[in-house]
Design a protein around this motif. Structure first.
Motif: not given
Length: 193
Positions: A67-68, A98-105
């Motif tokens: 995820a990172v 894939a959308l849920d694995q990040a937010y601020k990016e």
């Protein structure tokens, strides 16, 4: 200011997906774009687990290195074009994950779409736009839709013809989408810096 970098995200991961054909066509059309730099990002290649973090990375760092790595990849882009398959009136499970694995990016970056399906992927794209708003993205009005007769002309579900058979129908919407994406990518790149 550097040329904005745009990630073109293939959202379907099925072995028999249609996405490669329109994604290839799009990448050929944008390879020499004067204002934007495009990179193809295939969700098949990302090795993303199902989202299983205690919270979004808005609230705490993700612990899974996969995820990172995804978050770091997304951080390098100034905008996105999603190649959107419509599955049961929505986006693919792989794209939602894939959308849920990040937010601020994703925040404060524009996104456009090349959507396809019998109705041009319109219902999936509407869902994606709602998700994008929650992720603080800027969903663009203009998109390229491959639907109806055009979809069945180029899809293996129909005649499986080359994209060249329908590109005359798509070029106007592609031009409008790229003009809008260029404006927003530059504007938001400046604002973020």
């Amino acid at each position: 200011m550097t040329k904005p970098r745009i990630g073109v995200i293939i959202s379907s991961t099925r072995d028999t997906r249609f996405a490669d054909k329109p994604a290839g066509w799009l990448m050929e059309k944008v390879k020499d774009h004067p204002d934007l730099a495009f990179e193809l990002v295939d969700l098949r290649d990302q090795d993303l687990p199902f989202f299983n973090e205690p919270a979004s990375n808005l609230w705490m760092p993700s612990s899974d290195p996969r995820a990172v790595a995804w978050q770091e990849k997304l951080a390098g882009f100034d905008g996105f074009v999603f190649v959107v398959a419509e599955y049961n009136r929505s986006i693919t499970g792989a794209l939602k994950n894939a959308l849920d694995q990040a937010y601020k990016e994703w925040n404060r970056k524009p996104f456009a779409a090349l959507a396809y399906g019998s109705l041009g992927g319109a219902r999936a794209l509407e869902h994606l736009r709602l998700i994008g708003i929650e992720l603080q993205m800027v969903p663009l009005r203009n998109a390229v839709h491959i639907g109806g007769g055009d979809f069945f002309t180029v899809s293996p579900l129909g005649a499986n013809g080359p994209m060249s058979e329908i590109e005359g129908h798509l070029e106007g919407s592609l031009k409008a989408m790229l003009e809008e994406l260029t404006w927003w990518a530059r504007t938001l790149q400046t604002a973020r810096s």
